[in-house]
Design a protein around this motif. Sequence first.
Motif, mmCIF file in Angstrom:
data_model
loop_
_atom_site.group_PDB
_atom_site.id
_atom_site.type_symbol
_atom_site.label_atom_id
_atom_site.label_comp_id
_atom_site.label_asym_id
_atom_site.label_seq_id
_atom_site.Cartn_x
_atom_site.Cartn_y
_atom_site.Cartn_z
ATOM 1 N N ILE A 127 -2.461 6.903 4.916
ATOM 2 C CA ILE A 127 -2.093 8.628 4.334
ATOM 3 C C ILE A 127 -3.025 9.074 5.609
ATOM 4 C CG2 ILE A 127 -3.919 10.529 3.239
ATOM 5 C CD1 ILE A 127 -4.903 8.950 1.854
ATOM 6 N N ALA A 128 -0.916 10.126 5.795
ATOM 7 C CA ALA A 128 -0.899 10.937 7.116
ATOM 8 C C ALA A 128 -2.126 12.021 6.980
ATOM 9 C CB ALA A 128 0.125 10.497 7.332
ATOM 10 N N VAL A 129 -3.007 12.385 8.057
ATOM 11 C CA VAL A 129 -3.822 13.758 8.134
ATOM 12 C C VAL A 129 -3.836 14.334 9.561
ATOM 13 C CG1 VAL A 129 -4.800 14.254 5.869
ATOM 14 C CG2 VAL A 129 -5.667 13.300 8.111
ATOM 15 N N ASP A 136 -1.155 12.639 -5.332
ATOM 16 C CA ASP A 136 -1.715 12.467 -4.228
ATOM 17 C C ASP A 136 -2.734 12.948 -3.891
ATOM 18 O OD1 ASP A 136 0.793 11.245 -4.356
ATOM 19 O OD2 ASP A 136 2.067 13.092 -3.316
ATOM 20 N N ILE A 137 -2.645 13.984 -4.866
ATOM 21 C CA ILE A 137 -4.804 14.981 -4.208
ATOM 22 C C ILE A 137 -5.065 14.197 -4.897
ATOM 23 C CG2 ILE A 137 -5.355 16.189 -5.258
ATOM 24 C CD1 ILE A 137 -3.472 17.559 -2.849
ATOM 25 N N ASP A 138 -5.432 13.516 -5.782
ATOM 26 C CA ASP A 138 -6.098 12.236 -6.160
ATOM 27 C C ASP A 138 -6.298 11.000 -5.571
ATOM 28 O OD1 ASP A 138 -6.932 14.290 -7.966
ATOM 29 O OD2 ASP A 138 -5.104 12.901 -10.122
ATOM 30 N N ILE A 139 -5.007 10.597 -5.466
ATOM 31 C CA ILE A 139 -5.255 9.289 -4.012
ATOM 32 C C ILE A 139 -6.523 9.770 -3.117
ATOM 33 C CG2 ILE A 139 -4.312 7.966 -3.474
ATOM 34 C CD1 ILE A 139 -2.143 7.801 -5.018
ATOM 35 N N LEU A 140 -5.705 11.318 -2.638
ATOM 36 C CA LEU A 140 -6.253 11.373 -0.659
ATOM 37 C C LEU A 140 -7.866 11.326 -1.122
ATOM 38 C CD1 LEU A 140 -6.863 12.703 1.798
ATOM 39 C CD2 LEU A 140 -6.323 14.668 0.972
ATOM 40 N N THR A 141 -8.751 12.265 -2.549
ATOM 41 C CA THR A 141 -9.580 11.955 -2.684
ATOM 42 C C THR A 141 -10.380 11.316 -2.497
ATOM 43 O OG1 THR A 141 -9.112 14.458 -3.536
ATOM 44 C CG2 THR A 141 -11.014 13.644 -3.849
ATOM 45 N N TYR A 142 -9.672 10.273 -3.809
ATOM 46 C CA TYR A 142 -10.559 9.111 -4.019
ATOM 47 C C TYR A 142 -10.552 8.298 -2.108
ATOM 48 C CZ TYR A 142 -11.279 4.696 -5.214
ATOM 49 O OH TYR A 142 -11.889 2.714 -6.073
ATOM 50 N N ARG A 143 -9.643 8.326 -1.904
ATOM 51 C CA ARG A 143 -9.605 7.353 -0.257
ATOM 52 C C ARG A 143 -10.945 7.707 0.394
ATOM 53 N NH1 ARG A 143 -3.829 4.903 -0.066
ATOM 54 N NH2 ARG A 143 -3.262 3.811 -1.831
ATOM 55 N N LEU A 144 -10.879 9.182 0.354
ATOM 56 C CA LEU A 144 -11.097 10.290 1.985
ATOM 57 C C LEU A 144 -12.930 10.316 1.286
ATOM 58 C CD1 LEU A 144 -10.836 12.369 3.859
ATOM 59 C CD2 LEU A 144 -11.025 13.957 1.847
ATOM 60 N N MET A 166 0.987 -1.134 0.160
ATOM 61 C CA MET A 166 0.132 -0.260 0.334
ATOM 62 C C MET A 166 0.924 1.318 -0.157
ATOM 63 S SD MET A 166 -3.035 1.128 2.751
ATOM 64 C CE MET A 166 -1.843 0.770 4.362
ATOM 65 N N GLU A 167 0.513 1.896 -1.101
ATOM 66 C CA GLU A 167 1.151 2.931 -1.206
ATOM 67 C C GLU A 167 1.072 4.403 0.364
ATOM 68 O OE1 GLU A 167 2.415 6.968 -4.231
ATOM 69 O OE2 GLU A 167 0.048 5.388 -4.860
ATOM 70 N N HIS A 168 1.778 4.953 0.764
ATOM 71 C CA HIS A 168 2.025 5.803 2.398
ATOM 72 C C HIS A 168 1.486 7.334 1.547
ATOM 73 C CE1 HIS A 168 1.687 3.075 5.320
ATOM 74 N NE2 HIS A 168 2.135 2.297 4.045
ATOM 75 N N LEU A 169 0.932 7.880 2.024
ATOM 76 C CA LEU A 169 1.129 9.521 1.255
ATOM 77 C C LEU A 169 1.002 10.433 2.543
ATOM 78 C CD1 LEU A 169 -1.495 9.105 -1.230
ATOM 79 C CD2 LEU A 169 0.821 9.751 -1.810
ATOM 80 N N TYR A 170 1.255 11.413 2.709
ATOM 81 C CA TYR A 170 2.091 12.447 4.319
ATOM 82 C C TYR A 170 1.226 13.785 3.310
ATOM 83 C CZ TYR A 170 4.490 14.943 8.286
ATOM 84 O OH TYR A 170 4.455 15.404 9.205
ATOM 85 N N PHE A 171 0.318 14.225 4.781
ATOM 86 C CA PHE A 171 -0.674 15.266 4.348
ATOM 87 C C PHE A 171 -0.308 15.385 5.449
ATOM 88 C CE2 PHE A 171 -1.441 13.302 0.150
ATOM 89 C CZ PHE A 171 -2.235 14.093 -0.559
ATOM 90 N N ASP A 172 0.331 15.835 6.412
ATOM 91 C CA ASP A 172 0.587 16.530 7.603
ATOM 92 C C ASP A 172 1.923 17.348 7.559
ATOM 93 O OD1 ASP A 172 -0.323 17.200 10.038
ATOM 94 O OD2 ASP A 172 0.011 15.697 11.317
#
Length: 382
Positions: free
Chosen positions: A316-318, A361-369, A1-7
């Motif tokens: 995803i980290a927020v 990253d933005i697109d992945i975050l929106t989809y999972r959110l 799983m791809e990890h994304l950092y948004f913090d």
Amino acid sequence: MEHLYFDHGATTLLRREVKEAMIYSMDLFGNPSSLHDEGMRAKDEMEAARERVAGALGASPREILFTGSGTESNNLAILGVARRHRNRGNHIITTQVEHPSVLETCRFLEKEGFRITRLPVDDYGIIDPIELEKSLTPHTILVSVMAGNNEVGSLMPIPAIASLLREKGILFHTDAVQYFGKVPLDVANWGVDLLSIGGHKINGPKGVGALFVRKGVRLDPVFFGGGHERGLRPGTHNLSGIIGLGVAVQLAAKEAAETETRLTRLRGRLWDQISREIDGTHLNGHPVKRLPHNLNIRFERVEGQAVMLELNRVGIAVSSGSACSSGKGAPSHVLKAMGQSDEEAYQSLRITLGRETTEKDIDILTYRLQKILVALRSRIRS
């Protein structure tokens, strides 16, 4: 799983150039306060870092003090001015939405007999300079207003405040920890007297910060035990951290205009997608006058912390708020000051972008959110 950092509002990844400079500094084992060759070599590198920080801020090296963090810089600015100028007055003005390192310092000063005015904010989290002017008294010695809010990202009218206070001879401090490096900044153009920054918000090291103190401004020390940093910050210097800070600040300032443009575009893309594809969303903070990397959103019918934990589960980290106040259980003091109820404040999520953030990253975050919110809201209905 791809990890994304948004913090990135909490901390940032140490960039390669900074890491290389810090690794190099490990061989400078001399104490910068020593007069022998090893000490002088260390001091030369430290003063080079001071010049980098000063140049990035539009200041002189003599106006830069190294500290252990942005929090310590805020403490030193407020306590230092209060104790030094107590013979002139005992009134300090700040806002209801400051970082805890400002609010708690002011609360401590109240116990020492100082009078604190905490200015209210509008629905966007911004103060009215006219209300600030009305709050000034002959006993006001300091005003401390943050440049960009660490939770909702709203920008304060710093130049306007500085101009007002300069005419009246009142010292002005601003916490620019979240602001610096995301937007071009020059202390001379702003006209502030004291300004705080921190290393780990700009892809620099943790545990180091700086305080700009305009020439002629006098402070009393908060700590005691040595003559370091003009007697205002005793203790052996964190040489590796300072050298890393110097590189991080220089690079952040050089790239600030480009960073502002890129992050504003990415933030706009993210908000456009979320507001279009997810119902019941509300933007916290000003839609335009905000930090380019900050997006704080309220999602109806779900708690922000629940969304944060579900996002973490999918890599995803927020954040559900400021990293300095999360986990305490109380609703955000910033959102409450903006007029939100406890329920509304608990429904908010802070998403902060950085150097590494991409459109993908933005697109992945929106989809999972979107999937997470559908699932969480369906549980509530059932």
